[in-house]
Write a protein that holds these residues in place. Structure first.
Motif, PDB file in Angstrom:
ATOM      1  N   CYS A  17       0.801  -1.170  -0.061  1.00 44.57           N
ATOM      2  CA  CYS A  17      -0.031  -0.096   0.194  1.00 44.57           C
ATOM      3  C   CYS A  17       0.605   1.316  -0.240  1.00 44.57           C
ATOM      4  CB  CYS A  17      -1.030  -0.054   1.005  1.00 44.57           C
ATOM      5  SG  CYS A  17      -0.576  -1.016   2.563  1.00 44.57           S
ATOM      6  N   ASP A  48      -2.259  -9.068  -7.435  1.00 48.28           N
ATOM      7  CA  ASP A  48      -1.617  -8.928  -6.249  1.00 48.28           C
ATOM      8  C   ASP A  48      -2.259  -9.969  -5.474  1.00 48.28           C
ATOM      9  OD1 ASP A  48       0.211  -8.115  -3.995  1.00 48.28           O
ATOM     10  OD2 ASP A  48       0.303  -6.377  -4.944  1.00 48.28           O
ATOM     11  N   PHE A  98      -3.062  -9.363  -2.301  1.00 56.22           N
ATOM     12  CA  PHE A  98      -4.226  -8.353  -1.586  1.00 56.22           C
ATOM     13  C   PHE A  98      -4.138  -9.280  -0.048  1.00 56.22           C
ATOM     14  CE2 PHE A  98      -5.460  -8.118  -6.240  1.00 56.22           C
ATOM     15  CZ  PHE A  98      -4.926  -6.346  -6.134  1.00 56.22           C
ATOM     16  N   MET A 150      -5.572  -2.367   1.257  1.00 55.17           N
ATOM     17  CA  MET A 150      -4.659  -2.355   0.090  1.00 55.17           C
ATOM     18  C   MET A 150      -5.453  -2.276  -1.208  1.00 55.17           C
ATOM     19  SD  MET A 150      -1.830  -5.178  -0.998  1.00 55.17           S
ATOM     20  CE  MET A 150      -1.229  -5.473  -2.722  1.00 55.17           C
ATOM     21  N   LEU A 151      -6.584  -3.479  -1.144  1.00 53.66           N
ATOM     22  CA  LEU A 151      -7.422  -3.267  -2.081  1.00 53.66           C
ATOM     23  C   LEU A 151      -8.287  -1.976  -2.323  1.00 53.66           C
ATOM     24  CD1 LEU A 151      -8.242  -5.123  -4.698  1.00 53.66           C
ATOM     25  CD2 LEU A 151      -9.894  -6.146  -3.447  1.00 53.66           C
ATOM     26  N   ARG A 161      -6.805 -11.551  -8.051  1.00 53.58           N
ATOM     27  CA  ARG A 161      -6.138 -12.035  -7.039  1.00 53.58           C
ATOM     28  C   ARG A 161      -4.909 -13.144  -7.411  1.00 53.58           C
ATOM     29  NH1 ARG A 161      -6.724 -11.703  -1.236  1.00 53.58           N
ATOM     30  NH2 ARG A 161      -8.877 -11.238  -1.904  1.00 53.58           N
TER      31      ARG A 161
END
Length: 198
Positions: free
Chosen positions: A45, A100, A102, A108-109, A135
């Motif tokens: 992030c 990613d 996640f 983050m997402l 993902r």
């Protein structure tokens, strides 16, 4: 974020980055938000310097006519806040997949989604048609045609600052090997964080 300063040859026609001539002349500006609160157990992030370098290098290849993204499918591994993939999409990539794990943080997402809305959706780069988010756990997620939603592998792999943890290197290489063909362009930017690393 990353901002490309012009050299005076942009005609300012206002067309989007995917238009026939504008993508090759245009600088890309990405406004990337990162988490305001430190993310425990996650490096995904933050805006890392290598992602800015990768975005700028991609812009340079397009501006010089060395790379035409308009018919290419791009996949970013470990996209984090999405800087590299957003640059590719804004430079006219046919389709960009942001991947990613996640994991490790709930921030983050949502941060990635806000960045995609502000940089892509707001500029007419349509989700599903021009980009998607998936993902992907390196070394575990099968990266077949079903995962890619395409019978063909990506034409370009983007990787920024993915060598931060030694135990992640082998799974990353397995995933890259599964995704790439001899014709895949792999752009890999990284910063050596540990001065004692070989």
């Amino acid at each position: 974020g990353v901002g490309g300063g012009g050299d005076g040859d942009d005609d300012g026609d206002g067309g989007d980055a995917a238009s026939t001539d504008a993508a090759a002349r245009r600088c890309v500006t990405v406004c990337a938000e990162q988490s305001r609160v430190p993310c425990k157990r996650s490096v995904g992030c933050l805006v890392w310097d290598s992602s800015l370098v990768l975005a700028k290098y991609l812009e340079r290849l397009v501006r010089r006519g060395e790379l035409d993204l308009r018919e290419l499918r791009v996949l970013e591994l470990g996209c984090g806040v999405g800087v590299g993939g957003m640059a590719a999409a804004l430079l006219g990539a046919r389709h960009t997949t942001f991947t990613d794990m996640f994991e490790g943080t709930a921030k983050m997402l949502p941060t990635l989604r806000r960045n995609l809305e502000r940089n892509l959706d707001a500029r007419g780069v349509r989700k599903r048609e021009r980009y998607d988010v998936r993902r992907l756990t390196w070394g575990k997620t099968p990266v077949d045609a079903r995962f890619l939603a395409s019978p063909a592998p990506p034409d370009v792999l983007l990787c920024a600052d993915l060598l931060y943890e030694p135990r992640a290197v082998l799974p990353l290489l397995r995933t890259m090997h599964a995704l790439a063909t001899p014709r895949t362009l792999v752009l890999f930017a990284w910063e050596q964080h540990d001065e004692d690393a070989p």
